[in-house]
Design an enzyme around this catalytic site. Structure first.
Site, mmCIF file in Angstrom:
data_model
loop_
_atom_site.group_PDB
_atom_site.id
_atom_site.type_symbol
_atom_site.label_atom_id
_atom_site.label_comp_id
_atom_site.label_asym_id
_atom_site.label_seq_id
_atom_site.Cartn_x
_atom_site.Cartn_y
_atom_site.Cartn_z
ATOM 1 N N ASP A 121 -7.505 1.711 -2.187
ATOM 2 C CA ASP A 121 -6.608 1.292 -3.257
ATOM 3 C C ASP A 121 -7.308 0.285 -4.159
ATOM 4 O O ASP A 121 -8.518 0.375 -4.367
ATOM 5 C CB ASP A 121 -5.326 0.692 -2.644
ATOM 6 C CG ASP A 121 -4.092 1.014 -3.448
ATOM 7 O OD1 ASP A 121 -3.911 0.398 -4.515
ATOM 8 O OD2 ASP A 121 -3.294 1.871 -3.028
ATOM 9 N N HIS A 127 -1.386 -3.679 -6.452
ATOM 10 C CA HIS A 127 -0.947 -2.399 -5.900
ATOM 11 C C HIS A 127 -1.332 -2.248 -4.431
ATOM 12 O O HIS A 127 -0.506 -1.923 -3.579
ATOM 13 C CB HIS A 127 -1.533 -1.263 -6.732
ATOM 14 C CG HIS A 127 -0.964 0.086 -6.462
ATOM 15 N ND1 HIS A 127 -1.489 0.937 -5.508
ATOM 16 C CD2 HIS A 127 0.078 0.749 -7.004
ATOM 17 C CE1 HIS A 127 -0.794 2.060 -5.496
ATOM 18 N NE2 HIS A 127 0.169 1.974 -6.392
ATOM 19 N N ASN A 164 4.225 10.472 -9.290
ATOM 20 C CA ASN A 164 5.467 10.017 -9.912
ATOM 21 C C ASN A 164 5.818 10.722 -11.214
ATOM 22 O O ASN A 164 6.595 10.204 -12.012
ATOM 23 C CB ASN A 164 5.388 8.517 -10.198
ATOM 24 C CG ASN A 164 5.289 7.703 -8.935
ATOM 25 O OD1 ASN A 164 5.687 8.148 -7.862
ATOM 26 N ND2 ASN A 164 4.735 6.516 -9.037
ATOM 27 N N SER A 167 3.852 5.785 -4.274
ATOM 28 C CA SER A 167 2.797 4.905 -3.753
ATOM 29 C C SER A 167 3.277 4.097 -2.564
ATOM 30 O O SER A 167 2.481 3.712 -1.706
ATOM 31 C CB SER A 167 2.339 3.933 -4.848
ATOM 32 O OG SER A 167 1.544 4.576 -5.802
#
Length: 425
Positions: free
Chosen positions: A99, A132, A227, A292
């Site tokens: 990530d 994130h 998404n 996520s």
């Protein structure tokens, strides 16, 4: 596990009841007109060179090093945590988080880091500019802390931070993502979380090869579905669509597909992905929406299963998660796959699973078995409008009857009164 996603998909799925307002909101979020918790990280070299992005849906503004949220998030309230953690807590299991880095200075993550990790862009592996990766890591393995009801689904697991993007001077792409996957495998990681998808939903040779090699080495890759699903149309995303990857959609509080969650035959399961509380850099917590944050929820359950059944293959862990999910029908559909994950059910079944899930058997009427009632994906917009119209019509009719009845009663009362007055006179 190679044939895990090659199985045929049920086409008898139903519309998930996407609301018109949610569609509009989803379009605004995708086009960047709504506030997001962190800016989506697109590769600097663009999709033509194998760019990648991570998916964040719209959410409220987040402040790093802010306050914690005192209450227990709904995603944890839906689980009997004492029963779950009575079987496993993730101890001894390391989950690689590929990530934007993970900020281990957050008090709930300071004891969860498996070393310094590694960065494939500039800067330290555990430096997280966007926040994130820190959110993702918290959903998996945040430690309990006084003053908040939030903690990770596997609170004793360890996090190996592999920073493939989010650099100050360089953003990552599918090349750095592939490098991170290869490194995770070289470090013996058996569970890998990837809450990203490629820009423009493009397949990519090096990324495909890295995923295939990881699957071959026995790693379970858990990936977000993406998404871009506000329109309800199917589309493949990567790495979630690759064979052997456990692809995770987002579900809401009603165990239905979140409006933004990407639909497609590649979707394996769904997990909570709306109003997901988690850790942020420097301290504190924020909430956000997105697949996520559904993926690490599943990765956390996978860590629990790995602790309890260390001898199980990756395909067996994936199968157990799929087979114990709350199914929408006999088999999977393109919105939530085999269903919304049920952590307690997954940990409570001690039978040895196969390497791929199977649909429920068909029970014929009159055979002596119980014929299950059909389960829909939720009330459609048309059904909701009809129901509302019936309510309005029924209420109007009731008011008319009340008014009419009141008029008759008043008329009869006046007649009786006038009659009594005439007789006296």
């Amino acid at each position: 596990m190679e044939g895990h996603k090659a199985r045929s998909r049920s086409r008898n799925d139903r519309n998930s009841g996407t609301r018109a307002l949610q569609r509009v909101f989803g379009v605004l979020a995708v086009t960047g007109l709504c506030a997001v918790s962190a800016p989506p990280a697109f590769a600097s070299d663009g999709p033509a060179s194998g760019g990648a992005k991570f998916g964040l849906a719209a959410s409220t503004e987040c402040v790093f090093n802010g306050n914690v949220i005192k209450s227990t998030p709904w995603s944890l309230q839906r689980v009997l945590l004492d029963q779950l953690w009575g079987q496993a807590t993730g101890k001894g299991v390391t989950v690689a988080v590929i990530d934007t880095g993970v900020d281990g200075s957050n008090p709930q993550l300071s004891g969860a880091m498996a070393g310094a990790g590694k960065s494939f862009v500039d800067g330290a592996a555990n430096k997280d500019i966007e926040g994130h990766g820190t959110r993702v890591a918290g959903i998996i393995a945040a430690r309990p802390m006084k003053g908040t009801g939030f903690e990770g689904i596997a609170p004793d697991a360890k996090i190996l931070s592999l920073r493939y993007t989010g650099g100050e001077n360089k953003q990552g792409n599918t090349g750095t993502m592939a490098q991170a996957i290869n490194y995770a495998v070289s470090q013996g990681a058996k569970i890998i979380n990837i809450s990203s998808d490629t820009a423009s939903k493009e397949d990519n040779g090096p990324l495909r090869s890295a995923v295939a090699a990881a699957v071959q080495k026995g790693a379970l890759i858990v990936a977000a579905a993406g998404n871009d699903g506000a329109d309800g149309k199917s589309a493949d995303t990567y790495p979630a669509s690759y064979p052997g990857v456990l692809a995770v959609a987002a579900s809401d509080r009603n165990d239905e597909r979140a409006y933004f969650s990407q639909a497609g035959d590649f979707v394996d399961v769904a997990a909570p992905g709306v109003d997901m509380v988690s850790t942020v850099p420097k301290g504190g917590q924020c909430s956000a929406d997105g697949t996520s944050f559904a993926a690490p929820y599943v990765a956390g359950v996978a860590a629990l299963l790995k602790e309890k059944h260390p001898g199980w293959k990756a395909s067996q862990i994936a199968t157990r998660i799929e087979e114990t999910a709350q199914r929408p029908s006999r088999g999977p559909n393109r919105y939530i796959g085999w269903g919304v994950i049920d952590p307690v059910a997954a940990l409570s079944d001690d039978s040895t699973p196969g390497t791929s899930p199977t649909p429920d058997p068909v029970v014929k009427a009159g055979s002596g078995g119980v014929v299950p009632m059909a389960v829909t994906m939720g009330e459609s917009e048309a059904e909701r409008e009809r129901r509302t119209a019936i309510y309005v019509l029924g209420t109007g009719l009731a008011l008319v009857l009340v008014v009419a009845g009141s008029g008759v009663a008043v008329r009869d009362w006046r007649s009786r009164r006038d009659g009594r007055v005439g007789r006296v006179g």
